[in-house]
Design an enzyme around this catalytic site. Structure first.
Site, PDB file in Angstrom:
ATOM      1  N   ARG A  47       5.501 103.007  -5.662  1.00 18.17           N
ATOM      2  CA  ARG A  47       6.956 102.993  -5.462  1.00 18.17           C
ATOM      3  C   ARG A  47       7.476 104.256  -4.751  1.00 18.17           C
ATOM      4  O   ARG A  47       8.575 104.738  -5.032  1.00 18.17           O
ATOM      5  CB  ARG A  47       7.704 102.826  -6.793  1.00 18.17           C
ATOM      6  CG  ARG A  47       7.501 101.483  -7.460  1.00 18.17           C
ATOM      7  CD  ARG A  47       8.010 100.335  -6.613  1.00 18.17           C
ATOM      8  NE  ARG A  47       7.981  99.070  -7.334  1.00 18.17           N
ATOM      9  CZ  ARG A  47       6.940  98.233  -7.378  1.00 18.17           C
ATOM     10  NH1 ARG A  47       5.825  98.524  -6.719  1.00 18.17           N
ATOM     11  NH2 ARG A  47       7.022  97.104  -8.051  1.00 18.17           N
ATOM     12  N   SER A  65      13.316  95.645 -11.154  1.00 16.20           N
ATOM     13  CA  SER A  65      12.984  96.670 -12.156  1.00 16.20           C
ATOM     14  C   SER A  65      13.913  97.863 -11.983  1.00 16.20           C
ATOM     15  O   SER A  65      14.015  98.397 -10.877  1.00 16.20           O
ATOM     16  CB  SER A  65      11.550  97.164 -11.970  1.00 16.20           C
ATOM     17  OG  SER A  65      10.648  96.099 -12.065  1.00 16.20           O
ATOM     18  N   GLU A 124      13.852 103.421 -10.603  1.00 18.65           N
ATOM     19  CA  GLU A 124      13.291 102.975  -9.323  1.00 18.65           C
ATOM     20  C   GLU A 124      14.457 102.711  -8.361  1.00 18.65           C
ATOM     21  O   GLU A 124      14.359 102.937  -7.167  1.00 18.65           O
ATOM     22  CB  GLU A 124      12.504 101.678  -9.544  1.00 18.65           C
ATOM     23  CG  GLU A 124      11.930 101.138  -8.259  1.00 18.65           C
ATOM     24  CD  GLU A 124      11.577  99.658  -8.321  1.00 18.65           C
ATOM     25  OE1 GLU A 124      10.577  99.330  -8.964  1.00 18.65           O
ATOM     26  OE2 GLU A 124      12.289  98.859  -7.700  1.00 18.65           O
TER      27      GLU A 124
HETATM   28  P1  FAD Z   1      18.285  98.372   0.120  1.00 17.95           P
HETATM   29  O1  FAD Z   1      18.533  98.169  -1.311  1.00 17.95           O
HETATM   30  O2  FAD Z   1      19.371  98.012   1.076  1.00 17.95           O
HETATM   31  O3  FAD Z   1      17.871  99.886   0.372  1.00 17.95           O
HETATM   32  C1  FAD Z   1      16.871 100.482  -0.404  1.00 17.95           C
HETATM   33  C2  FAD Z   1      16.641 101.901   0.131  1.00 17.95           C
HETATM   34  O4  FAD Z   1      16.084 101.851   1.440  1.00 17.95           O
HETATM   35  C3  FAD Z   1      17.918 102.720   0.270  1.00 17.95           C
HETATM   36  O5  FAD Z   1      17.616 104.062  -0.013  1.00 17.95           O
HETATM   37  C4  FAD Z   1      18.287 102.566   1.741  1.00 17.95           C
HETATM   38  O6  FAD Z   1      19.041 103.663   2.219  1.00 17.95           O
HETATM   39  C5  FAD Z   1      16.926 102.526   2.381  1.00 17.95           C
HETATM   40  N1  FAD Z   1      16.845 101.720   3.626  1.00 17.95           N
HETATM   41  C6  FAD Z   1      17.060 100.382   3.741  1.00 17.95           C
HETATM   42  N2  FAD Z   1      16.791  99.993   4.999  1.00 17.95           N
HETATM   43  C7  FAD Z   1      16.414 101.090   5.693  1.00 17.95           C
HETATM   44  C8  FAD Z   1      16.015 101.335   7.048  1.00 17.95           C
HETATM   45  N3  FAD Z   1      15.943 100.364   7.962  1.00 17.95           N
HETATM   46  N4  FAD Z   1      15.702 102.615   7.407  1.00 17.95           N
HETATM   47  C9  FAD Z   1      15.769 103.614   6.504  1.00 17.95           C
HETATM   48  N5  FAD Z   1      16.146 103.458   5.212  1.00 17.95           N
HETATM   49  C10 FAD Z   1      16.447 102.205   4.821  1.00 17.95           C
HETATM   50  N6  FAD Z   1      10.635  95.605  -5.401  1.00 17.95           N
HETATM   51  C11 FAD Z   1       9.275  95.643  -5.457  1.00 17.95           C
HETATM   52  O7  FAD Z   1       8.655  96.597  -4.969  1.00 17.95           O
HETATM   53  N7  FAD Z   1       8.577  94.643  -6.050  1.00 17.95           N
HETATM   54  C12 FAD Z   1       9.172  93.570  -6.614  1.00 17.95           C
HETATM   55  O8  FAD Z   1       8.500  92.690  -7.143  1.00 17.95           O
HETATM   56  C13 FAD Z   1      10.594  93.498  -6.567  1.00 17.95           C
HETATM   57  N8  FAD Z   1      11.254  92.462  -7.138  1.00 17.95           N
HETATM   58  C14 FAD Z   1      12.613  92.413  -7.116  1.00 17.95           C
HETATM   59  C15 FAD Z   1      13.262  91.317  -7.703  1.00 17.95           C
HETATM   60  C16 FAD Z   1      14.642  91.234  -7.684  1.00 17.95           C
HETATM   61  C17 FAD Z   1      15.320  90.056  -8.347  1.00 17.95           C
HETATM   62  C18 FAD Z   1      15.396  92.251  -7.034  1.00 17.95           C
HETATM   63  C19 FAD Z   1      16.891  92.147  -6.992  1.00 17.95           C
HETATM   64  C20 FAD Z   1      14.768  93.341  -6.466  1.00 17.95           C
HETATM   65  C21 FAD Z   1      13.364  93.437  -6.491  1.00 17.95           C
HETATM   66  N9  FAD Z   1      12.675  94.528  -5.931  1.00 17.95           N
HETATM   67  C22 FAD Z   1      11.299  94.563  -5.936  1.00 17.95           C
HETATM   68  C23 FAD Z   1      13.424  95.641  -5.316  1.00 17.95           C
HETATM   69  C24 FAD Z   1      13.839  95.396  -3.833  1.00 17.95           C
HETATM   70  O9  FAD Z   1      13.747  94.037  -3.507  1.00 17.95           O
HETATM   71  C25 FAD Z   1      12.979  96.202  -2.867  1.00 17.95           C
HETATM   72  O10 FAD Z   1      13.073  97.570  -3.138  1.00 17.95           O
HETATM   73  C26 FAD Z   1      13.384  95.958  -1.400  1.00 17.95           C
HETATM   74  O11 FAD Z   1      12.445  96.535  -0.516  1.00 17.95           O
HETATM   75  C27 FAD Z   1      14.761  96.519  -1.082  1.00 17.95           C
HETATM   76  O12 FAD Z   1      15.135  96.035   0.190  1.00 17.95           O
HETATM   77  P2  FAD Z   1      16.645  96.095   0.688  1.00 17.95           P
HETATM   78  O13 FAD Z   1      16.647  95.720   2.128  1.00 17.95           O
HETATM   79  O14 FAD Z   1      17.509  95.293  -0.188  1.00 17.95           O
HETATM   80  O15 FAD Z   1      16.928  97.641   0.539  1.00 17.95           O
HETATM   81  N1  EPU Z   2       6.621  93.491 -21.060  1.00 14.60           N
HETATM   82  C1  EPU Z   2       7.157  93.421 -22.324  1.00 14.60           C
HETATM   83  N2  EPU Z   2       8.478  93.107 -22.453  1.00 14.60           N
HETATM   84  C2  EPU Z   2       9.270  92.872 -21.384  1.00 14.60           C
HETATM   85  C3  EPU Z   2       8.726  92.960 -20.095  1.00 14.60           C
HETATM   86  C4  EPU Z   2       7.385  93.267 -19.950  1.00 14.60           C
HETATM   87  O1  EPU Z   2       6.467  93.616 -23.306  1.00 14.60           O
HETATM   88  O2  EPU Z   2      10.452  92.598 -21.589  1.00 14.60           O
HETATM   89  C5  EPU Z   2       5.187  93.800 -20.927  1.00 14.60           C
HETATM   90  C6  EPU Z   2       4.328  92.529 -21.027  1.00 14.60           C
HETATM   91  O3  EPU Z   2       3.183  92.831 -21.760  1.00 14.60           O
HETATM   92  C7  EPU Z   2       3.946  92.244 -19.591  1.00 14.60           C
HETATM   93  C8  EPU Z   2       3.879  93.644 -18.985  1.00 14.60           C
HETATM   94  O4  EPU Z   2       4.915  94.368 -19.660  1.00 14.60           O
HETATM   95  O5  EPU Z   2       2.709  91.592 -19.494  1.00 14.60           O
HETATM   96  C9  EPU Z   2       4.086  93.694 -17.496  1.00 14.60           C
HETATM   97  O6  EPU Z   2       5.256  92.945 -17.155  1.00 14.60           O
HETATM   98  P1  EPU Z   2       5.399  92.253 -15.706  1.00 14.60           P
HETATM   99  O7  EPU Z   2       4.160  91.536 -15.333  1.00 14.60           O
HETATM  100  O8  EPU Z   2       6.680  91.511 -15.672  1.00 14.60           O
HETATM  101  O9  EPU Z   2       5.454  93.474 -14.723  1.00 14.60           O
HETATM  102  P2  EPU Z   2       6.260  94.858 -14.756  1.00 14.60           P
HETATM  103  O10 EPU Z   2       5.254  95.956 -14.919  1.00 14.60           O
HETATM  104  O11 EPU Z   2       7.369  94.801 -15.720  1.00 14.60           O
HETATM  105  C10 EPU Z   2       6.009  95.290 -12.213  1.00 14.60           C
HETATM  106  C11 EPU Z   2       6.880  95.687 -11.071  1.00 14.60           C
HETATM  107  C12 EPU Z   2       7.626  94.477 -10.542  1.00 14.60           C
HETATM  108  C13 EPU Z   2       6.596  93.451 -10.052  1.00 14.60           C
HETATM  109  C14 EPU Z   2       5.711  93.051 -11.224  1.00 14.60           C
HETATM  110  C15 EPU Z   2       4.593  92.128 -10.803  1.00 14.60           C
HETATM  111  C16 EPU Z   2       7.466  98.011 -11.437  1.00 14.60           C
HETATM  112  C17 EPU Z   2       8.517  98.977 -11.827  1.00 14.60           C
HETATM  113  N3  EPU Z   2       7.808  96.728 -11.487  1.00 14.60           N
HETATM  114  O12 EPU Z   2       6.857  94.873 -13.271  1.00 14.60           O
HETATM  115  O13 EPU Z   2       8.409  94.881  -9.439  1.00 14.60           O
HETATM  116  O14 EPU Z   2       7.226  92.310  -9.522  1.00 14.60           O
HETATM  117  O15 EPU Z   2       5.106  94.252 -11.785  1.00 14.60           O
HETATM  118  O16 EPU Z   2       3.633  92.853 -10.096  1.00 14.60           O
HETATM  119  O17 EPU Z   2       6.366  98.418 -11.078  1.00 14.60           O
HETATM  120  C18 EPU Z   2      10.562  95.761  -8.860  1.00 14.60           C
HETATM  121  O18 EPU Z   2       9.961  96.750  -8.443  1.00 14.60           O
HETATM  122  O19 EPU Z   2      11.804  95.633  -8.775  1.00 14.60           O
HETATM  123  C19 EPU Z   2       9.790  94.678  -9.475  1.00 14.60           C
HETATM  124  C20 EPU Z   2      10.362  93.584  -9.982  1.00 14.60           C
END
Ligand code: FAD
Ligand code: EPU
Length: 341
Positions: free
Chosen positions: A167, A241, A337
């Site tokens: 991250r 997250s 994050e």
């Molecule tokens: P923004 O929120 O618009 O910006 C994020 C940051 O990047 C800000 O600091 C912004 O200034 C900067 N930025 C954006 N575009 C540019 C650019 N072109 N040049 C320079 N800086 C820039 N993240 C994960 O890693 N894994 C996941 O599984 C995951 N699951 C998600 C699920 C949900 C439901 C949601 C809502 C979010 C999730 N995220 C996850 C977080 C998010 O989707 C990612 O961080 C994504 O890359 C953000 O993209 P954005 O375009 O919305 O960025």
């Molecule tokens: N867990 C709990 N309670 C909860 C949630 C999770 O006990 O309410 C425990 C469970 O044991 C579960 C484990 O945590 O098995 C891991 O949970 P999960 O698989 O949902 O993944 P996470 O570690 O919570 C991370 C990333 C996600 C990504 C998933 C899948 C981070 C901060 N988050 O979540 O990314 O989608 O793994 O790879 O690393 C994001 O960055 O926004 C994001 C959604």
């Protein structure tokens, strides 16, 4: 002053952040072409303060933004190189990340499918080195192109120069707010290969012959897990997250294991241990616990949700309550994050 850009005033950002926080920008501009980006960069000094926004899915606005919010909306997915075994794509920063994944899945370009359904844009993806289900963008990224906003120079960062970590990248650390990403180049495999080490994927596909598994199968299964676990941000505001999964050393883990039998942890690349932040938060009683308009999502405690009408500060205060409870109970500091502005 005429900047040659369509700058709007007092612009609502409500539909530009997935937490659905009702804030506005004093000024707002959408950059839809390379030419718009060049115009913007050439005048960046007089346009300050600025904030670059992609899809707004990883930001929490606490207040109205008093400067210029720059929305990156350039679109393009282009093949730039191809060999027998691989294909290189160049994607514009404003392209929707999931559209790139869908394009690859449709064409059997392997390596990106585990990153399906992550909201947001291509340009933001390297910033925090997006990751899910055992894959991070660093695993497929060739290089990142963009403008250094101090020197106004167009630079290319190789994968190594991006200093990717869990991250994190150079764009989130040393170059935070100083670099505008315009293009991301990725290399996919034309040969079938999957990353199925993540537990849920291993359980589903581990015993199957790779030839019988299609890229659509993998993408669809991950979609299914994500849709079951994560809230739809168009219905329930959130930014995924809220915190990173924290890392602790072996001594700290051993002490916690004595006290908390069910602690969820896994070995990190650094030799330390990652603890599931969702588990820590759930153990502190926050899962589904609502304070005003804010709660942790009932199916995944690491996701903080806005039930409607919450302010950025209400969400921040809720997050701080979580941090202090986790600190008191486990002696672990949770680091957000989400980018708090
Ligand atoms: P923004 O929120 O618009 O910006 C994020 C940051 O990047 C800000 O600091 C912004 O200034 C900067 N930025 C954006 N575009 C540019 C650019 N072109 N040049 C320079 N800086 C820039 N993240 C994960 O890693 N894994 C996941 O599984 C995951 N699951 C998600 C699920 C949900 C439901 C949601 C809502 C979010 C999730 N995220 C996850 C977080 C998010 O989707 C990612 O961080 C994504 O890359 C953000 O993209 P954005 O375009 O919305 O960025
Ligand atoms: N867990 C709990 N309670 C909860 C949630 C999770 O006990 O309410 C425990 C469970 O044991 C579960 C484990 O945590 O098995 C891991 O949970 P999960 O698989 O949902 O993944 P996470 O570690 O919570 C991370 C990333 C996600 C990504 C998933 C899948 C981070 C901060 N988050 O979540 O990314 O989608 O793994 O790879 O690393 C994001 O960055 O926004 C994001 C959604």
């Amino acid at each position: 002053m005429n900047h040659g850009l369509q700058i709007q005033e007092n612009y609502s950002l409500r539909n530009y952040n997935t937490f659905n926080i009702d804030v506005s920008a004093a000024r707002f501009v959408e950059l839809i072409s390379d030419d718009d980006i060049k115009k913007f960069v050439s005048q960046v000094k007089v346009l300050q303060p600025i904030y670059i926004l992609g899809g707004g899915s990883n930001v929490l606005f606490l207040n109205d933004f008093r400067g210029l919010v720059v929305s990156i909306a350039t679109k393009r997915i282009q093949k730039i190189d191809e060999t027998e075994s691989s294909i290189d794509l160049e994607c514009a920063a404003g392209e929707t990340w999931n559209d790139v994944v869908s394009f690859c899945v449709k064409n059997n370009y392997y390596g990106i499918e585990n990153l399906v359904l992550i909201p947001g844009t291509v340009g933001a993806a390297p910033i925090q080195n997006i990751g899910a289900y055992g894959v991070e963008i660093k695993d497929i990224l060739i290089n990142v192109e963009g403008f250094d906003l101090d020197s106004k120079k167009l630079l290319t960062f190789t994968n190594k120069e991006c200093e990717f970590n869990y991250r994190s990248s150079i764009f989130k650390t040393k170059l935070n707010g100083k670099f505008l990403i315009t293009k991301v180049r990725v290399r996919l495999s034309k040969e079938k290969k999957y990353q199925l080490n993540y537990r849920a994927l291993n359980e589903k596909f581990g015993n199957q012959n790779i030839e019988s598994i299609s890229i659509q199968d993998v993408a669809n299964y991950i979609k299914q897990i994500r849709l079951e676990k994560l809230p739809d941000h168009t219905k329930l505001g959130n930014a995924g997250s809220f915190f990173k999964n924290p890392e602790i050393d072996i001594e700290h883990l051993e002490e916690l294991k004595k006290q908390f039998k069910g602690i969820v942890y896994f070995a990190a690349a650094t030799g330390n241990y990652k603890i599931a932040a969702g588990w820590l938060i759930e153990e502190c009683g926050f899962k589904g616990k609502r304070i005003g308009n804010v709660s942790c999502y009932e199916k995944q405690a690491l996701v903080i949700v806005n039930h409607g009408g919450a302010t950025g500060n209400e969400i921040k205060e809720y997050a701080e309550k979580i941090q202090s409870a986790v600190k008191d109970k486990f002696r672990i500091s949770l680091i957000p994050e989400v980018n708090i502005i």
